[in-house]
Design a protein around this motif. Structure first.
Motif, PDB file in Angstrom:
ATOM      1  N   MET A 138       0.874  -1.173   0.000  1.00 22.92           N
ATOM      2  CA  MET A 138       0.000   0.000   0.000  1.00 22.92           C
ATOM      3  C   MET A 138       0.908   1.218   0.000  1.00 22.92           C
ATOM      4  O   MET A 138       1.912   1.243   0.731  1.00 22.92           O
ATOM      5  N   GLY A 139       0.559   2.187  -0.812  1.00 20.92           N
ATOM      6  CA  GLY A 139       1.457   3.335  -0.906  1.00 20.92           C
ATOM      7  C   GLY A 139       0.740   4.628  -1.200  1.00 20.92           C
ATOM      8  O   GLY A 139      -0.454   4.658  -1.530  1.00 20.92           O
ATOM      9  N   TRP A 140       1.482   5.704  -1.027  1.00 18.12           N
ATOM     10  CA  TRP A 140       1.004   7.050  -1.338  1.00 18.12           C
ATOM     11  C   TRP A 140       1.951   7.680  -2.354  1.00 18.12           C
ATOM     12  O   TRP A 140       3.180   7.612  -2.198  1.00 18.12           O
ATOM     13  N   TYR A 141       1.369   8.268  -3.365  1.00 20.48           N
ATOM     14  CA  TYR A 141       2.089   9.018  -4.381  1.00 20.48           C
ATOM     15  C   TYR A 141       1.504  10.420  -4.416  1.00 20.48           C
ATOM     16  O   TYR A 141       0.408  10.653  -3.903  1.00 20.48           O
ATOM     17  N   ARG A 142       2.226  11.342  -5.028  1.00 20.03           N
ATOM     18  CA  ARG A 142       1.679  12.689  -5.171  1.00 20.03           C
ATOM     19  C   ARG A 142       2.080  13.279  -6.512  1.00 20.03           C
ATOM     20  O   ARG A 142       3.096  12.897  -7.098  1.00 20.03           O
ATOM     21  N   GLN A 143       1.252  14.199  -6.961  1.00 21.25           N
ATOM     22  CA  GLN A 143       1.521  14.880  -8.214  1.00 21.25           C
ATOM     23  C   GLN A 143       1.200  16.350  -8.071  1.00 21.25           C
ATOM     24  O   GLN A 143       0.044  16.720  -7.808  1.00 21.25           O
ATOM     25  N   ALA A 144       2.223  17.170  -8.211  1.00 16.49           N
ATOM     26  CA  ALA A 144       2.055  18.618  -8.168  1.00 16.49           C
ATOM     27  C   ALA A 144       1.828  19.123  -9.595  1.00 16.49           C
ATOM     28  O   ALA A 144       2.211  18.464 -10.563  1.00 16.49           O
ATOM     29  N   PRO A 145       1.221  20.297  -9.729  1.00 19.05           N
ATOM     30  CA  PRO A 145       0.965  20.834 -11.070  1.00 19.05           C
ATOM     31  C   PRO A 145       2.237  20.939 -11.903  1.00 19.05           C
ATOM     32  O   PRO A 145       3.253  21.455 -11.429  1.00 19.05           O
ATOM     33  N   ASN A 198      -7.771  -3.197   5.916  1.00 17.78           N
ATOM     34  CA  ASN A 198      -7.285  -2.892   4.558  1.00 17.78           C
ATOM     35  C   ASN A 198      -7.164  -1.383   4.350  1.00 17.78           C
ATOM     36  O   ASN A 198      -7.599  -0.841   3.314  1.00 17.78           O
ATOM     37  N   THR A 199      -6.596  -0.733   5.324  1.00 13.78           N
ATOM     38  CA  THR A 199      -6.502   0.730   5.305  1.00 13.78           C
ATOM     39  C   THR A 199      -5.047   1.153   5.501  1.00 13.78           C
ATOM     40  O   THR A 199      -4.342   0.577   6.334  1.00 13.78           O
ATOM     41  N   VAL A 200      -4.656   2.163   4.743  1.00 16.38           N
ATOM     42  CA  VAL A 200      -3.326   2.736   4.875  1.00 16.38           C
ATOM     43  C   VAL A 200      -3.461   4.203   5.265  1.00 16.38           C
ATOM     44  O   VAL A 200      -4.406   4.879   4.838  1.00 16.38           O
ATOM     45  N   TYR A 201      -2.535   4.662   6.091  1.00 12.32           N
ATOM     46  CA  TYR A 201      -2.551   6.032   6.590  1.00 12.32           C
ATOM     47  C   TYR A 201      -1.230   6.726   6.238  1.00 12.32           C
ATOM     48  O   TYR A 201      -0.191   6.074   6.108  1.00 12.32           O
ATOM     49  N   LEU A 202      -1.311   8.030   6.119  1.00 12.21           N
ATOM     50  CA  LEU A 202      -0.110   8.833   5.944  1.00 12.21           C
ATOM     51  C   LEU A 202      -0.210  10.014   6.896  1.00 12.21           C
ATOM     52  O   LEU A 202      -1.017  10.921   6.680  1.00 12.21           O
ATOM     53  N   GLN A 203       0.586   9.974   7.947  1.00 17.04           N
ATOM     54  CA  GLN A 203       0.660  11.093   8.879  1.00 17.04           C
ATOM     55  C   GLN A 203       1.712  12.056   8.370  1.00 17.04           C
ATOM     56  O   GLN A 203       2.882  11.682   8.215  1.00 17.04           O
ATOM     57  N   MET A 204       1.289  13.276   8.088  1.00 20.21           N
ATOM     58  CA  MET A 204       2.178  14.281   7.525  1.00 20.21           C
ATOM     59  C   MET A 204       2.353  15.409   8.525  1.00 20.21           C
ATOM     60  O   MET A 204       1.376  16.092   8.865  1.00 20.21           O
ATOM     61  N   ASN A 205       3.573  15.585   9.011  1.00 20.71           N
ATOM     62  CA  ASN A 205       3.901  16.642   9.965  1.00 20.71           C
ATOM     63  C   ASN A 205       4.887  17.627   9.339  1.00 20.71           C
ATOM     64  O   ASN A 205       5.520  17.325   8.328  1.00 20.71           O
ATOM     65  N   SER A 206       5.007  18.769   9.959  1.00 19.06           N
ATOM     66  CA  SER A 206       5.941  19.806   9.494  1.00 19.06           C
ATOM     67  C   SER A 206       5.776  20.051   7.997  1.00 19.06           C
ATOM     68  O   SER A 206       6.756  20.090   7.234  1.00 19.06           O
ATOM     69  N   LEU A 207       4.551  20.230   7.597  1.00 19.70           N
ATOM     70  CA  LEU A 207       4.271  20.384   6.171  1.00 19.70           C
ATOM     71  C   LEU A 207       4.875  21.663   5.615  1.00 19.70           C
ATOM     72  O   LEU A 207       4.938  22.693   6.298  1.00 19.70           O
ATOM     73  N   LYS A 208       5.303  21.566   4.354  1.00 23.93           N
ATOM     74  CA  LYS A 208       5.929  22.681   3.653  1.00 23.93           C
ATOM     75  C   LYS A 208       5.110  23.015   2.399  1.00 23.93           C
ATOM     76  O   LYS A 208       4.400  22.141   1.880  1.00 23.93           O
ATOM     77  N   PRO A 209       5.219  24.233   1.918  1.00 24.00           N
ATOM     78  CA  PRO A 209       4.491  24.580   0.686  1.00 24.00           C
ATOM     79  C   PRO A 209       4.797  23.617  -0.467  1.00 24.00           C
ATOM     80  O   PRO A 209       3.911  23.324  -1.283  1.00 24.00           O
ATOM     81  N   GLU A 210       6.011  23.108  -0.524  1.00 25.87           N
ATOM     82  CA  GLU A 210       6.375  22.192  -1.609  1.00 25.87           C
ATOM     83  C   GLU A 210       5.725  20.812  -1.475  1.00 25.87           C
ATOM     84  O   GLU A 210       5.847  19.979  -2.375  1.00 25.87           O
ATOM     85  N   ASP A 211       5.032  20.568  -0.377  1.00 26.53           N
ATOM     86  CA  ASP A 211       4.266  19.328  -0.238  1.00 26.53           C
ATOM     87  C   ASP A 211       2.897  19.442  -0.910  1.00 26.53           C
ATOM     88  O   ASP A 211       2.159  18.455  -0.994  1.00 26.53           O
ATOM     89  N   THR A 212       2.561  20.628  -1.363  1.00 23.55           N
ATOM     90  CA  THR A 212       1.278  20.834  -2.029  1.00 23.55           C
ATOM     91  C   THR A 212       1.179  19.969  -3.290  1.00 23.55           C
ATOM     92  O   THR A 212       2.057  20.025  -4.159  1.00 23.55           O
ATOM     93  N   ALA A 213       0.137  19.162  -3.360  1.00 22.98           N
ATOM     94  CA  ALA A 213      -0.043  18.243  -4.486  1.00 22.98           C
ATOM     95  C   ALA A 213      -1.360  17.487  -4.312  1.00 22.98           C
ATOM     96  O   ALA A 213      -1.993  17.583  -3.248  1.00 22.98           O
ATOM     97  N   VAL A 214      -1.722  16.755  -5.336  1.00 22.35           N
ATOM     98  CA  VAL A 214      -2.788  15.768  -5.194  1.00 22.35           C
ATOM     99  C   VAL A 214      -2.120  14.463  -4.759  1.00 22.35           C
ATOM    100  O   VAL A 214      -1.163  14.008  -5.409  1.00 22.35           O
ATOM    101  N   GLN A 257      -6.629  16.366  -2.489  1.00 26.21           N
ATOM    102  CA  GLN A 257      -5.792  17.563  -2.583  1.00 26.21           C
ATOM    103  C   GLN A 257      -5.234  17.940  -1.224  1.00 26.21           C
ATOM    104  O   GLN A 257      -5.967  18.029  -0.235  1.00 26.21           O
ATOM    105  N   VAL A 258      -3.937  18.193  -1.191  1.00 29.26           N
ATOM    106  CA  VAL A 258      -3.268  18.735  -0.010  1.00 29.26           C
ATOM    107  C   VAL A 258      -2.641  20.060  -0.421  1.00 29.26           C
ATOM    108  O   VAL A 258      -1.844  20.108  -1.359  1.00 29.26           O
ATOM    109  N   THR A 259      -3.033  21.120   0.278  1.00 30.81           N
ATOM    110  CA  THR A 259      -2.502  22.447  -0.008  1.00 30.81           C
ATOM    111  C   THR A 259      -1.876  23.011   1.249  1.00 30.81           C
ATOM    112  O   THR A 259      -2.540  23.091   2.291  1.00 30.81           O
ATOM    113  N   VAL A 260      -0.615  23.385   1.145  1.00 32.90           N
ATOM    114  CA  VAL A 260       0.105  23.962   2.279  1.00 32.90           C
ATOM    115  C   VAL A 260       0.391  25.424   1.948  1.00 32.90           C
ATOM    116  O   VAL A 260       1.199  25.728   1.063  1.00 32.90           O
TER     117      VAL A 260
END
Length: 120
Positions: free
Chosen positions: A34-41, A76-92, A115-118
């Motif tokens: 199970m994984g997380w990917y991201r795509q910024a504009p 059957n669940t995956v989590y992503l805890q995101m701390n210390s978020l930065k503007p460059e983490d902004t993505a889908v 969508q994650v917007t920092v």
């Protein structure tokens, strides 16, 4: 068929935290990865983190020490805890699962994205 439902995205200020969830349901015998990917504009989709059924994890260098991936195999669940978020983490952010269905067929599915917007 396997369905993925993602949740937890949103708008957060720099330095803040968010927790993403992705629940898989349907014809599932076992989920190997199970994984997380991201795509910024304007950028290619990239791996953020992934976790195997045995708990082995991989992280992108850009998120090491800030993000933590975990999974609940019973749900059957995956989590992503995101701390210390930065503007460059902004993505889908997209969830991805790889596994085997009840009929023995392999599967590889993507979630719909959240969508994650920092930003301040």
């Amino acid at each position: 068929q396997v369905q993925l439902v993602e949740s937890g995205g949103g708008l957060v200020q720099p330095g803040g935290s968010l927790r993403l969830s992705c629940a898989a349901s349907g014809s599932i015998f076992s989920i190997y990865v199970m994984g997380w990917y991201r795509q910024a504009p304007g950028k290619q989709r990239e791996l953020v983190a992934r976790i195997t059924s045995g708990g082995r994890t991989n992280y992108a260098d850009s998120v090491k020490g800030r993000f933590t991936i975990s999974r609940d195999n019973a749900k059957n669940t995956v989590y992503l805890q995101m701390n210390s978020l930065k503007p460059e983490d902004t993505a889908v952010y997209y969830c991805k699962v790889i596994g085997v269905g009840r009929a023995g067929e392999g599967f590889d599915y993507w979630g719909q994205g959240t969508q994650v917007t920092v930003s301040s």
